[in-house]
Design a protein around this motif. Structure first.
Motif, PDB file in Angstrom:
ATOM      1  N   THR A   1      41.955 -22.692 -63.989  1.00 44.23           N
ATOM      2  CA  THR A   1      41.318 -23.300 -65.169  1.00 44.23           C
ATOM      3  C   THR A   1      42.344 -23.653 -66.232  1.00 44.23           C
ATOM      4  OG1 THR A   1      40.783 -21.020 -65.680  1.00 44.23           O
ATOM      5  CG2 THR A   1      38.976 -22.437 -64.961  1.00 44.23           C
ATOM      6  N   MET A   2      43.324 -22.787 -66.378  1.00 40.57           N
ATOM      7  CA  MET A   2      44.464 -23.082 -67.265  1.00 40.57           C
ATOM      8  C   MET A   2      45.708 -22.958 -66.410  1.00 40.57           C
ATOM      9  SD  MET A   2      43.535 -20.844 -70.633  1.00 40.57           S
ATOM     10  CE  MET A   2      43.267 -19.368 -69.660  1.00 40.57           C
ATOM     11  N   PRO A   3      46.747 -23.734 -66.701  1.00 35.77           N
ATOM     12  CA  PRO A   3      47.991 -23.555 -65.964  1.00 35.77           C
ATOM     13  C   PRO A   3      48.443 -22.099 -66.054  1.00 35.77           C
ATOM     14  CG  PRO A   3      48.128 -25.514 -67.337  1.00 35.77           C
ATOM     15  CD  PRO A   3      46.858 -24.815 -67.713  1.00 35.77           C
ATOM     16  N   GLY A   4      48.687 -21.478 -64.872  1.00 35.14           N
ATOM     17  CA  GLY A   4      49.189 -20.105 -64.871  1.00 35.14           C
ATOM     18  C   GLY A   4      48.103 -19.055 -64.861  1.00 35.14           C
TER      19      GLY A   4
ATOM     20  N   ALA B   1      49.070  -5.340 -61.087  1.00 32.08           N
ATOM     21  CA  ALA B   1      47.711  -5.318 -61.621  1.00 32.08           C
ATOM     22  C   ALA B   1      47.530  -6.495 -62.565  1.00 32.08           C
ATOM     23  CB  ALA B   1      47.447  -4.009 -62.353  1.00 32.08           C
ATOM     24  N   GLY B   2      46.409  -7.227 -62.373  1.00 30.74           N
ATOM     25  CA  GLY B   2      46.130  -8.356 -63.232  1.00 30.74           C
ATOM     26  C   GLY B   2      46.846  -9.626 -62.837  1.00 30.74           C
ATOM     27  N   GLY B   3      47.591  -9.560 -61.716  1.00 31.46           N
ATOM     28  CA  GLY B   3      48.330 -10.747 -61.297  1.00 31.46           C
ATOM     29  C   GLY B   3      47.914 -11.210 -59.913  1.00 31.46           C
ATOM     30  N   CYS B   4      48.361 -12.399 -59.506  1.00 34.60           N
ATOM     31  CA  CYS B   4      48.089 -12.907 -58.163  1.00 34.60           C
ATOM     32  C   CYS B   4      49.212 -13.854 -57.757  1.00 34.60           C
ATOM     33  CB  CYS B   4      46.733 -13.612 -58.091  1.00 34.60           C
ATOM     34  SG  CYS B   4      46.678 -15.177 -58.991  1.00 34.60           S
ATOM     35  N   VAL B   5      49.313 -14.084 -56.438  1.00 38.76           N
ATOM     36  CA  VAL B   5      50.360 -14.948 -55.880  1.00 38.76           C
ATOM     37  C   VAL B   5      49.686 -15.939 -54.927  1.00 38.76           C
ATOM     38  CG1 VAL B   5      52.373 -14.994 -54.345  1.00 38.76           C
ATOM     39  CG2 VAL B   5      52.225 -13.266 -56.152  1.00 38.76           C
TER      40      VAL B   5
ATOM     41  N   LEU C   1      48.965 -16.058 -62.524  1.00 41.15           N
ATOM     42  CA  LEU C   1      49.622 -16.602 -61.323  1.00 41.15           C
ATOM     43  C   LEU C   1      51.111 -16.293 -61.424  1.00 41.15           C
ATOM     44  CD1 LEU C   1      49.465 -18.191 -58.703  1.00 41.15           C
ATOM     45  CD2 LEU C   1      49.641 -20.295 -60.030  1.00 41.15           C
ATOM     46  N   LEU C   2      51.571 -15.415 -60.526  1.00 38.59           N
ATOM     47  CA  LEU C   2      52.947 -14.907 -60.632  1.00 38.59           C
ATOM     48  C   LEU C   2      53.937 -15.705 -59.802  1.00 38.59           C
ATOM     49  CD1 LEU C   2      51.983 -11.129 -60.278  1.00 38.59           C
ATOM     50  CD2 LEU C   2      52.406 -12.381 -62.405  1.00 38.59           C
ATOM     51  N   GLY C   3      53.421 -16.530 -58.913  1.00 36.58           N
ATOM     52  CA  GLY C   3      54.318 -17.294 -58.044  1.00 36.58           C
ATOM     53  C   GLY C   3      53.582 -17.711 -56.789  1.00 36.58           C
TER      54      GLY C   3
END
Lengths: 406, 406
Positions: free
Chosen positions: A125-128, A97-101, A81-83
Motif C-alpha cells: 500500500t505504501m512503498p516499503g 518481528a514486524g518485518g517481511c522479505v 519490507l526488508l528486502g
C-alpha cells in the motif's frame, strides 16, 4: 526310448515357488539415462537432505507467522519490507518481528521466517510497507529442508525396477551413477532340422523360419533381460549338448526352443541332463506341457515346447518371472489387467493351469481357439485369462481378469 | 506484465481432442531385433501363406480320413505303412487309399492325405501294417498352408506398437526389416536460474539439481520416444527463445520444464509465443495448471509447470499421448489398472481434472498429499486416480480405478 519318464511333472505353482536358482547377475553402475526399469541392488540412501533447504512454495512474503495472526481484510497486519530473496542464491537479509522479505516460488527461506504469505493476500500500500490480509500458520507456504527425503533415508528401494519419477529424485540428490543388477544375459537356442533363420528368402518344402526366437527376444527385453539369439542347432545327437556347453559360461539363463517332434524333445532332455540337473520335465500347463526346467552349472535352463504359441505362453508364465528374479527383483512390475465377461463355457482339468487367449470387445472376452502350431492365435489376441490349477473350468458369463498384451 | 492473460485456459479433454499437431515422424526400416514396441507405418502384408504348407500337428500317421471311419479298439482299420516323412523335407511318398505315412509333428502332409491320426491311437501290429483304433475327420491332426495367415493379408496392423509375438510372426514370414515410424526426438529444455545439472557435486544455497529432465526422459522412453536433455537455460531474457530456435529443427517435440517463479513462467510463454502459435496457456488440471501448449514451425511444444510433481503429472496426461501420436499410434498401449476403495473424501472443482497420487494397501487407495514441490509424493505413490472434469469430488469408500506406475 524317451527319457521323459525319468523326470517329474510339476504344476506351474510348484515351479514358481520351487524352481528358484540362487544365481543373480552382478552389480554394475549405469548412468541415470540408462537406469529406467533397471533394478537397484539395494536401497540408495540420500546423501543429504532434500530439497536441502527450506523454500517457498508460493510467490509472496517470508514472515514470522505470529505477525499475521488476526489479520483480515478489515484489519490487516502491516509489515516492513526488508528486502527480497533472489532465485538460486542465499538470502542476504533475515526476517525480524514486524518485518517481511519478498519471496519467489522456490526461493530460500530467510533466517527468522517460519512461513510465507501468498502474494494474493498482500498489497504494497505504501512503498516499503506490506499489508497482509490473511493469517498464515507456521510452516505455511514452504517446504522444509528434509520434507522430500532426510539424509540417509532411502531415495529408492532395492529390488524394484526404477520408475521415471525415481530417476528425478536420484538426479535431485546428485546420484547420477546407479548401482543396479546387470541385465540378465539370456541365450536363446533354437533346435530342429526343419528350422531355418528368418532371413531365409525362400523355403524348401517342410522348412519353417525360426519365429520363436524373435518373439522370445521381445519378451526377454520386456522383462529387462538382454537376449542373444544363438542360432539354430540341428537334431543331430550331441549338437545341442555342445551348444549348451559353449553358451552356458556366458549366460545367466538359457532358453532352448525345442524342435516339435518327439525326437527333438527327447534330444533336448538328454542334452540338458548331460550338462546339469533336470528339475522337472513336464509342466501341468495348457498349452505347454512338454516344458523342461533345469540348472546347469548354476545357470537356469528352460526347455520350451516346440510350438511357438506354447513356447511363448510358457515363457510368459515361467521365464519372465525368472528373468526378473535373476536381476534381484522378486516382484515384477504390474501388468495391465481388465475385467471382462466370458463369452462361453471353458473346460479345464483340475491340477492344470490353462492359459486361454482372448479377444476383447465391449467388455466380453471371446476365447480364441486353434492349434498351438499357429502363432496367429497369439497375435490376434488382446490378452489372456488363466483357469487356475484347482478349477475344472469357467462358466459362460463369468467375471474374468484378462491380462492385456502390450 | 504477464502475457498470460492473452491466452486461453483449456480442459485436458479439450487439449487431447483439440491439440493435435499433424506432424508425424518419418518412416525408417529397423531390424526385427530393434522392432519391439515400434509402430509400423501401415499394415505389413504376408508375402506368402503361413505356415506355407499343410503340416501335421501331432506325431502319427498321415491318412485318408475315410479309411479310418468306424475304426475302434474292437474293430481297427488296418493300413499299409507306405513310408515316413522326415522333418524339414518334402515327402517322397503319397498316401493312397488303404495306406498311411509316418509323420513327425510339423512334418509336411504328403499328397493324398487329408488327416493325421495320433500315434496314441495306432499300433504297428505287424511290420508294415498300422492298426488304427479311432477315426479321424478330414483336417484332423493338421494345419493347412494358410491357417496362420493368407498371402497378402496383414501380418500385423499399422499404427499399433509391435508386441513380442508379432515379431515372431514377422520372422516366420521372412520380414526381417520392418518399416516403422522413427522414434520421436523429444528435446527437454530446463529453465531457471536456480537449476543446476544433476552432476553438480555440492550446491550453493538456493540451488536445486535438475530433477525434472531425468524423470521426463524416463517417461519419454516409456512412450517410445527418443529423449535428449538439452541442458539448462537461464531466466535471462532471450535465452529460451534462442534455445528454442536452436533445437526446433532437430526435434519432433520440445518440452520446456519451466522455472518455478512467476517471472520464469512468463519468460517461457513469451519465448514460445515469439517462435510459434500458443494453443493454450493454462490447463484445467490439478496439479499442473500453468501448462502451455504451442506449435512452432509444425513442431509441438509443451511448457510444463515448474514443480517436478506437476510437470510429470501433466506430461503423463498430455505429453505421453502426444509422443505416441507423433509416431502414428492413436491408441497407446494399455496401462495397468487396479480397482480399489478410496480411503477418504476428495473434493474437486467441476471442470477441472484432478490427478491424485495414491498408495495401495489391501485394496484401499490412500491419497498422498503434499506440496507439488515435493517429488517424493510421486516416488512414494503406487499409482494415481483421476477425478474427472465434470465431478466435484469422490466419496470415501468409492470404487476407483488406480493407474499403476511401472
Amino acid at each position: 526310448m524317451s527319457g521323459r519318464e525319468f523326470f517329474t511333472t510339476r504344476t506351474v505353482a510348484e515351479a514358481l515357488t520351487g524352481f528358484r536358482p540362487a544365481h543373480r547377475t552382478p552389480v554394475e553402475h549405469v548412468p541415470l539415462s540408462a537406469a529406467l526399469h533397471r533394478v537397484p541392488a539395494a536401497a540408495i540412501p540420500a546423501p543429504h537432505d532434500l530439497p536441502g533447504f527450506a523454500k517457498s512454495t508460493v510467490d509472496g512474503f517470508a514472515v514470522r507467522a505470529a505477525d499475521t495472526y488476526g489479520a483480515s481484510e478489515g484489519l490487516p497486519s502491516y509489515l516492513d519490507l526488508l528486502g527480497a530473496v533472489r532465485m538460486g542464491t542465499a538470502p542476504t537479509v533475515a526476517v525480524r518481528a514486524g518485518g517481511c522479505v519478498a519471496m519467489p516460488t522456490g526461493g530460500v527461506l530467510p533466517e527468522g521466517a517460519d512461513a510465507v504469505v501468498m502474494i494474493e493476500f498482500t498489497a504494497e500500500t505504501m512503498p516499503g510497507t506490506i499489508e497482509v490480509t490473511r493469517p498464515v500458520a507456521p510452516g505455511g507456504g514452504l517446504v522444509r529442508a528434509n520434507d522430500d527425503v532426510t539424509a540417509g533415508a532411502p531415495l529408492v528401494p532395492g529390488g524394484r525396477p526404477l520408475r521415471a519419477p525415481e530417476l528425478g529424485l536420484l538426479a535431485a540428490a546428485g546420484v547420477t551413477s546407479v548401482p543396479v543388477h546387470a541385465r540378465p544375459r539370456v541365450t536363446i537356442i533354437s533346435t530342429g532340422d526343419e528350422v531355418v533363420p528368418p532371413e531365409t528368402a525362400s523355403l524348401r518344402p517342410g522348412q519353417v523360419r525360426d519365429a520363436t526366437a524373435s518373439a522370445l527376444a521381445g519378451l526377454i527385453l520386456d522383462a529387462g533381460g538382454d537376449p542373444t539369439i544363438a542360432g539354430i542347432v540341428s537334431d543331430e545327437p550331441g549338437a545341442l549338448k555342445n551348444k549348451l556347453t559353449e553358451v552356458l559360461p556366458h549366460s545367466d539363463l538359457v532358453v532352448v526352443s525345442a524342435g516339435s517332434s518327439v525326437g527333438a524333445r527327447d534330444e533336448t532332455a538328454g542334452a540338458v541332463a548331460a550338462v546339469g540337473d533336470v528339475w522337472c520335465h513336464g509342466l501341468a500347463i495348457k498349452p505347454g506341457k512338454p516344458t523342461l526346467l533345469a540348472e546347469c552349472s548354476g545357470v537356469p535352463v528352460i526347455g520350451l515346447p516346440g510350438n511357438p504359441l506354447s513356447a511363448l505362453v510358457v515363457f510368459g508364465q515361467i521365464g519372465i518371472p525368472l528373468v526378473w528374479r535373476l536381476c534381484g527383483c522378486a516382484t515384477p512390475p504390474p501388468r495391465p489387467n481388465l475385467r471382462a465377461r466370458l463369452s462361453r463355457n471353458l473346460a479345464s482339468a483340475a491340477g492344470r493351469l490353462d492359459v486361454i487367449q482372448v479377444r476383447l470387445a465391449d467388455g466380453v472376452a471371446e476365447p480364441l481357439f486353434g492349434p498351438s502350431a499357429l502363432l496367429s492365435v497369439l497375435t490376434r489376441a488382446d490378452g489372456y485369462l488363466l483357469i487356475p490349477e484347482p478349477a475344472t473350468g469357467l462358466d459362460s458369463g463369468a467375471d474374468v481378469a484378462v491380462t492385456l498384451y502390450t
